[in-house]
Design an enzyme around this catalytic site. Structure first.
Site, PDB file in Angstrom:
ATOM      1  N   ASP A 174      13.807  49.834  45.089  1.00 11.53           N
ATOM      2  CA  ASP A 174      13.780  49.322  43.720  1.00 11.53           C
ATOM      3  C   ASP A 174      12.377  48.818  43.399  1.00 11.53           C
ATOM      4  O   ASP A 174      11.496  48.771  44.269  1.00 11.53           O
ATOM      5  CB  ASP A 174      14.825  48.212  43.515  1.00 11.53           C
ATOM      6  CG  ASP A 174      14.806  47.157  44.626  1.00 11.53           C
ATOM      7  OD1 ASP A 174      13.750  46.961  45.265  1.00 11.53           O
ATOM      8  OD2 ASP A 174      15.846  46.524  44.859  1.00 11.53           O
ATOM      9  N   ASN A 226      25.133  37.956  44.615  1.00 13.86           N
ATOM     10  CA  ASN A 226      26.284  38.321  43.786  1.00 13.86           C
ATOM     11  C   ASN A 226      26.885  39.661  44.196  1.00 13.86           C
ATOM     12  O   ASN A 226      27.651  40.260  43.447  1.00 13.86           O
ATOM     13  CB  ASN A 226      25.888  38.341  42.306  1.00 13.86           C
ATOM     14  CG  ASN A 226      24.765  39.337  42.017  1.00 13.86           C
ATOM     15  OD1 ASN A 226      24.303  40.046  42.912  1.00 13.86           O
ATOM     16  ND2 ASN A 226      24.314  39.371  40.767  1.00 13.86           N
ATOM     17  N   HIS A 260      25.082  42.425  44.904  1.00 16.13           N
ATOM     18  CA  HIS A 260      24.310  43.604  44.526  1.00 16.13           C
ATOM     19  C   HIS A 260      23.600  44.195  45.743  1.00 16.13           C
ATOM     20  O   HIS A 260      23.334  43.508  46.729  1.00 16.13           O
ATOM     21  CB  HIS A 260      23.305  43.286  43.410  1.00 16.13           C
ATOM     22  CG  HIS A 260      22.123  42.470  43.825  1.00 16.13           C
ATOM     23  ND1 HIS A 260      21.835  41.236  43.273  1.00 16.13           N
ATOM     24  CD2 HIS A 260      21.119  42.712  44.704  1.00 16.13           C
ATOM     25  CE1 HIS A 260      20.724  40.760  43.804  1.00 16.13           C
ATOM     26  NE2 HIS A 260      20.277  41.642  44.679  1.00 16.13           N
ATOM     27  N   GLU A 280      23.436  45.709  39.935  1.00 14.08           N
ATOM     28  CA  GLU A 280      24.124  44.454  39.674  1.00 14.08           C
ATOM     29  C   GLU A 280      25.625  44.680  39.499  1.00 14.08           C
ATOM     30  O   GLU A 280      26.075  45.827  39.324  1.00 14.08           O
ATOM     31  CB  GLU A 280      23.543  43.813  38.405  1.00 14.08           C
ATOM     32  CG  GLU A 280      22.057  43.480  38.480  1.00 14.08           C
ATOM     33  CD  GLU A 280      21.752  42.210  39.255  1.00 14.08           C
ATOM     34  OE1 GLU A 280      22.602  41.788  40.080  1.00 14.08           O
ATOM     35  OE2 GLU A 280      20.674  41.635  39.053  1.00 14.08           O
TER      36      GLU A 280
END
Length: 241
Positions: free
Chosen positions: A67, A135, A137, A142
């Site tokens: 990323d 969370n 991800h 996400e």
């Protein structure tokens, strides 16, 4: 999905590095995806040490960035490509041409398609090593990401921005958008490894390992992958050392 319990962070780093080393021994020109952040730092040190001892040769290995922040300059100090070059690629003498990196200044949709095309032309990802976000991800996929999503532009959640603020000094310094390999892109890797360290990840790891697969927990794509491994230290598994 295979689960490997590591006694501590040091053992986790050695086990993860061992998988990468074995991959390049088996296929020297492997296309690898590696994460950024604090968790893989120990694995990077182990890989550098293995190369220095002559136990691993990365001269033919190829890499794809997992990323990157979008909308920043190519020479911005927050660019994740610069970080991993400093922490790993430069010390392994990886040639810039051996890395599929995102151009944060390019049109994001065109860049996403270009990265997908380059990965496909190189025969696909052999091994992707991933971290686990607070969370759930992986990469910048996400919660809410489709299981078949491809490389694309994404908007970071407030939770991810808060987490990333530790690297850049404040939430205001964290770019709000990023480019990421998609869940579908990662699912096509021949092998997937997720490294999880520390008690702060215990609650989310427990959910990823036990909750029903859901777009609300992107990391649950691991559950259906035929060659996926989670390496977690005892703290991340909620166990005492």
């Amino acid at each position: 999905m295979k689960l490997i319990e590591a006694v501590d962070y040091g053992e986790l780093s050695r086990v993860a590095a061992g998988i990468v080393v074995e991959q390049v021994r088996t296929r020297p020109d492997s296309l690898l995806v590696l994460p950024t952040g604090n968790t893989p730092a120990g694995m990077f040190r182990e890989l550098i040490a293995a190369a220095q001892r002559g136990e691993a040769d990365f001269s033919r290995a190829r890499f794809a960035m997992l990323d990157e922040y979008a909308g920043i300059a190519r020479n911005d100090g927050r660019r994740l490509y610069h970080w991993i070059c400093k922490e790993l690629f430069d010390r392994l003498c990886v040639r810039p041409g051996a890395v599929i990196a995102f151009d944060p200044e390019a049109d994001p949709d065109c860049e996403a398609r270009f990265v997908e095309q380059r990965i496909a032309r190189q025969g696909g990802i052999d091994l992707a090593v991933l971290g686990l976000g607070p969370n759930g991800h992986i990469g910048m996929n996400e919660p809410g990401s489709d299981a078949d999503s491809r490389t694309r532009l994404v908007t970071l959640t407030p939770a991810t921005i808060r987490s990333n603020a530790a690297y850049w000094g404040s939430e205001a310094r964290v770019p709000k958008r990023g480019l990421t390999l998609g869940l579908g892109t990662l699912a096509e890797a021949r092998s997937l490894v997720v490294v999880v360290a520390g008690g702060g990840k215990a609650a989310i790891l427990e959910r990823v390992l036990n909750a029903a697969p859901s777009a609300d927990l992107p990391a649950t794509i691991l559950r259906s992958h035929p060659a996926s491994t989670v390496i977690a230290d005892r703290a991340a598994l909620g166990l005492r050392a």
